[in-house]
Design a protein around this motif. Structure first.
Motif, PDB file in Angstrom:
ATOM      1  N   LEU A 198      -7.461  -6.935  -4.079  1.00  0.00           N
ATOM      2  CA  LEU A 198      -8.085  -5.583  -3.758  1.00  0.00           C
ATOM      3  C   LEU A 198      -6.855  -4.687  -4.208  1.00  0.00           C
ATOM      4  O   LEU A 198      -7.125  -3.452  -4.488  1.00  0.00           O
ATOM      5  CB  LEU A 198      -8.122  -5.727  -2.380  1.00  0.00           C
ATOM      6  CG  LEU A 198      -9.307  -6.380  -1.865  1.00  0.00           C
ATOM      7  CD1 LEU A 198      -9.464  -6.397  -0.419  1.00  0.00           C
ATOM      8  CD2 LEU A 198     -10.591  -5.670  -2.334  1.00  0.00           C
ATOM      9  N   ALA A 199      -5.532  -4.917  -3.812  1.00  0.00           N
ATOM     10  CA  ALA A 199      -4.505  -3.717  -4.068  1.00  0.00           C
ATOM     11  C   ALA A 199      -4.447  -3.630  -5.702  1.00  0.00           C
ATOM     12  O   ALA A 199      -3.949  -2.475  -6.146  1.00  0.00           O
ATOM     13  CB  ALA A 199      -3.162  -4.497  -3.589  1.00  0.00           C
ATOM     14  N   ALA A 200      -4.423  -4.680  -6.454  1.00  0.00           N
ATOM     15  CA  ALA A 200      -4.420  -4.714  -8.025  1.00  0.00           C
ATOM     16  C   ALA A 200      -5.600  -3.714  -8.470  1.00  0.00           C
ATOM     17  O   ALA A 200      -5.349  -2.986  -9.528  1.00  0.00           O
ATOM     18  CB  ALA A 200      -4.483  -6.143  -8.729  1.00  0.00           C
ATOM     19  N   LEU A 201      -6.671  -3.730  -7.944  1.00  0.00           N
ATOM     20  CA  LEU A 201      -7.887  -3.118  -8.277  1.00  0.00           C
ATOM     21  C   LEU A 201      -8.110  -1.938  -7.478  1.00  0.00           C
ATOM     22  O   LEU A 201      -9.074  -0.875  -7.991  1.00  0.00           O
ATOM     23  CB  LEU A 201      -9.149  -3.825  -8.265  1.00  0.00           C
ATOM     24  CG  LEU A 201      -9.488  -4.919  -8.928  1.00  0.00           C
ATOM     25  CD1 LEU A 201     -10.399  -5.929  -8.535  1.00  0.00           C
ATOM     26  CD2 LEU A 201      -9.210  -4.919 -10.252  1.00  0.00           C
ATOM     27  N   ASP A 202      -6.876  -1.611  -6.740  1.00  0.00           N
ATOM     28  CA  ASP A 202      -6.944  -0.393  -5.759  1.00  0.00           C
ATOM     29  C   ASP A 202      -8.382  -0.050  -5.227  1.00  0.00           C
ATOM     30  O   ASP A 202      -8.888   1.000  -5.097  1.00  0.00           O
ATOM     31  CB  ASP A 202      -6.632   0.926  -6.687  1.00  0.00           C
ATOM     32  CG  ASP A 202      -6.398   2.275  -6.072  1.00  0.00           C
ATOM     33  OD1 ASP A 202      -5.958   2.142  -4.952  1.00  0.00           O
ATOM     34  OD2 ASP A 202      -6.460   3.314  -6.651  1.00  0.00           O
ATOM     35  N   LEU A 203      -8.811  -0.882  -4.601  1.00  0.00           N
ATOM     36  CA  LEU A 203     -10.034  -1.133  -3.849  1.00  0.00           C
ATOM     37  C   LEU A 203      -9.525  -1.080  -2.452  1.00  0.00           C
ATOM     38  O   LEU A 203      -8.745  -1.974  -2.079  1.00  0.00           O
ATOM     39  CB  LEU A 203     -10.884  -2.256  -4.384  1.00  0.00           C
ATOM     40  CG  LEU A 203     -11.424  -2.371  -5.610  1.00  0.00           C
ATOM     41  CD1 LEU A 203     -12.323  -3.523  -5.859  1.00  0.00           C
ATOM     42  CD2 LEU A 203     -12.358  -0.977  -5.916  1.00  0.00           C
ATOM     43  N   HIS A 204     -10.310  -0.367  -1.409  1.00  0.00           N
ATOM     44  CA  HIS A 204     -10.163  -0.124  -0.129  1.00  0.00           C
ATOM     45  C   HIS A 204     -11.333  -0.664   0.718  1.00  0.00           C
ATOM     46  O   HIS A 204     -12.356   0.011   0.032  1.00  0.00           O
ATOM     47  CB  HIS A 204      -9.262   0.902   0.417  1.00  0.00           C
ATOM     48  CG  HIS A 204      -7.936   0.976  -0.102  1.00  0.00           C
ATOM     49  ND1 HIS A 204      -6.847   0.708   0.661  1.00  0.00           N
ATOM     50  CD2 HIS A 204      -7.156   1.420  -1.256  1.00  0.00           C
ATOM     51  CE1 HIS A 204      -5.729   0.981   0.051  1.00  0.00           C
ATOM     52  NE2 HIS A 204      -5.985   1.319  -1.262  1.00  0.00           N
ATOM     53  N   PRO A 205     -11.098  -1.477   1.821  1.00  0.00           N
ATOM     54  CA  PRO A 205     -12.472  -1.471   2.405  1.00  0.00           C
ATOM     55  C   PRO A 205     -13.013  -0.150   3.074  1.00  0.00           C
ATOM     56  O   PRO A 205     -12.208   0.658   3.296  1.00  0.00           O
ATOM     57  CB  PRO A 205     -12.266  -2.701   3.510  1.00  0.00           C
ATOM     58  CG  PRO A 205     -10.821  -2.398   3.748  1.00  0.00           C
ATOM     59  CD  PRO A 205     -10.303  -2.039   2.262  1.00  0.00           C
ATOM     60  N   PRO A 206     -14.200  -0.090   3.197  1.00  0.00           N
ATOM     61  CA  PRO A 206     -15.028   1.103   3.703  1.00  0.00           C
ATOM     62  C   PRO A 206     -14.505   1.290   5.342  1.00  0.00           C
ATOM     63  O   PRO A 206     -14.051   0.394   5.659  1.00  0.00           O
ATOM     64  CB  PRO A 206     -16.425   0.655   3.869  1.00  0.00           C
ATOM     65  CG  PRO A 206     -16.591  -0.651   3.511  1.00  0.00           C
ATOM     66  CD  PRO A 206     -15.487  -1.134   2.893  1.00  0.00           C
ATOM     67  N   GLY A 207     -14.793   2.372   5.777  1.00  0.00           N
ATOM     68  CA  GLY A 207     -14.201   2.572   6.927  1.00  0.00           C
ATOM     69  C   GLY A 207     -14.483   1.652   8.102  1.00  0.00           C
ATOM     70  O   GLY A 207     -13.156   1.356   8.788  1.00  0.00           O
ATOM     71  N   PRO A 208     -15.490   1.345   8.422  1.00  0.00           N
ATOM     72  CA  PRO A 208     -15.723   0.228   9.615  1.00  0.00           C
ATOM     73  C   PRO A 208     -15.024  -1.076   9.315  1.00  0.00           C
ATOM     74  O   PRO A 208     -14.434  -1.665  10.346  1.00  0.00           O
ATOM     75  CB  PRO A 208     -17.233   0.115   9.456  1.00  0.00           C
ATOM     76  CG  PRO A 208     -17.754   1.190   9.031  1.00  0.00           C
ATOM     77  CD  PRO A 208     -16.806   1.730   7.986  1.00  0.00           C
ATOM     78  N   LEU A 209     -14.913  -1.314   8.089  1.00  0.00           N
ATOM     79  CA  LEU A 209     -14.197  -2.709   7.695  1.00  0.00           C
ATOM     80  C   LEU A 209     -12.811  -2.393   7.834  1.00  0.00           C
ATOM     81  O   LEU A 209     -11.893  -3.493   8.641  1.00  0.00           O
ATOM     82  CB  LEU A 209     -14.616  -3.262   6.398  1.00  0.00           C
ATOM     83  CG  LEU A 209     -16.032  -3.987   6.203  1.00  0.00           C
ATOM     84  CD1 LEU A 209     -16.542  -4.201   4.673  1.00  0.00           C
ATOM     85  CD2 LEU A 209     -16.299  -5.056   7.068  1.00  0.00           C
ATOM     86  N   GLU A 210     -12.141  -1.388   7.723  1.00  0.00           N
ATOM     87  CA  GLU A 210     -10.824  -1.118   7.812  1.00  0.00           C
ATOM     88  C   GLU A 210     -10.505  -1.106   9.095  1.00  0.00           C
ATOM     89  O   GLU A 210      -9.539  -1.539   9.309  1.00  0.00           O
ATOM     90  CB  GLU A 210     -10.728   0.222   7.007  1.00  0.00           C
ATOM     91  CG  GLU A 210      -8.865   0.395   6.716  1.00  0.00           C
ATOM     92  CD  GLU A 210      -8.731   1.610   5.713  1.00  0.00           C
ATOM     93  OE1 GLU A 210      -7.379   1.687   5.607  1.00  0.00           O
ATOM     94  OE2 GLU A 210      -9.695   2.350   5.713  1.00  0.00           O
TER      95      GLU A 210
END
Length: 313
Positions: free
Chosen positions: A182-194
């Motif tokens: 996720l960090a390598a692809l610069d992807l972050h989970p949406p608000g509720p998952l975060e």
């Protein structure tokens, strides 16, 4: 002194609450086991993913830290194994288990709660890197040596394969892989998952400390004082000294990561130590060593906090 007490006292108070809760049967021992599984399989993996997403990937995989903590742990393992090979008549499996006990810290249950109070969010990154070192270097080395002592057939690969498969399926290793991708692809989970990750991660420290206290209740050191003391004291003295030696030898380590390495090395051995030794008849001695090291770690962690503050100045 007040800073040290401020970091140490709350941790051992929560451990004490866990101990008393089981002693007074407010919580059953079986419940403690379930809470431990929750921490290992859910809360700590969430913390690892959160830590890996918190900073750029090139800052997370801190090569100087990996070298310092990995080499320090490896030297502690090798030194204990070599000393036992020369100075005692212990079997290969005993040498492997002794060496594992002195070189693998309780990074998740005790090291992280202390480190996060002293150095903040960097503690989560350091814990994730420690998990890599412990699960991919220290634990496999000990288990392969222990399996070889049982006369394993089919060569080294047949001996290592089941160990490797168990490690690769471990939730913490899977969390490191997911967080890294996720960090390598610069992807972050949406608000509720975060938010969910934040909630689970926040529960890891207090629940882990409560579990340690509950686990200690009812455990006794019987007839193994010399061996148990050897494992516990060597873990709490040799491992930090080896890591500090590597900090002085390896250039380029950030002072905050140097402080993290010292704090984690000052923690007692990993909580699964008795479980790893159970297959080889080492569960009782491993449990006794963990009890002694956990109690005495209040002293080494206090020293570690003092040293880490000195390093950060």
């Amino acid at each position: 002194m007040s800073t040290i007490l401020g970091a140490i006292v709350p941790i051992f108070l929560v451990i004490g609450i866990g101990y008393l809760a089981v002693l007074k049967r407010v919580v059953d021992k079986s419940h403690i086991q379930g809470m431990g599984r929750y921490v290992i399989n859910i809360a700590l993996p969430a913390l690892v993913i959160q830590a890996l997403l918190a900073r750029p990937l090139d800052e997370v995989f801190n090569v100087p830290y990996l070298l310092v903590y990995g080499l320090g742990s490896g030297v502690a393992f090798a030194a204990m194994f070599a000393w036992l090979s020369v100075r005692s008549a212990r079997s290969l499996v005993q040498r492997a288990m002794f060496s594992l006990g002195v070189s693998a810290s309780n990074s998740g249950f005790i090291g992280y709660p202390v480190a996060v109070l002293v150095i903040g969010p960097t503690a989560g990154i350091a814990m994730a890197l420690n998990m890599l070192i412990e699960n991919l270097l220290v634990i496999p080395t000990a288990l392969v040596l222990a399996e070889l002592s049982k006369g394993a057939r089919g060569g080294i690969w047949k001996t290592m394969k089941p160990v490797a498969l168990r490690i690769l399926r471990h939730p913490l290793i899977l969390a490191i892989v997911v967080g890294t991708l996720l960090a390598a692809l610069d992807l972050h989970p949406p608000g509720p998952l975060e938010k969910m990750l934040d909630m689970l991660a926040a529960s890891s420290s207090p629940v882990a400390l409560f579990v340690i206290g509950g686990t200690l209740c009812g455990l006794r050191v019987r007839g193994m004082a010399k061996a148990v003391s050897q494992i516990a004291l060597t873990k709490l003295i040799l491992h930090p000294l080896c890591v500090i030696g590597m900090i002085l030898l390896v250039p380029g380590i950030d002072p905050v990561f140097a402080a993290a390495a010292i704090l984690f090395a000052c923690a007692p051995m990993l909580s699964m130590y008795p479980l790893l030794g159970q297959r080889y008849g080492f569960a009782e001695m491993g449990t006794a060593a963990m009890v002694m090291a956990t109690v005495l770690s209040s002293l080494t962690l206090a020293v570690g906090i003092w040293l880490s503050h000195a390093w950060l100045l």
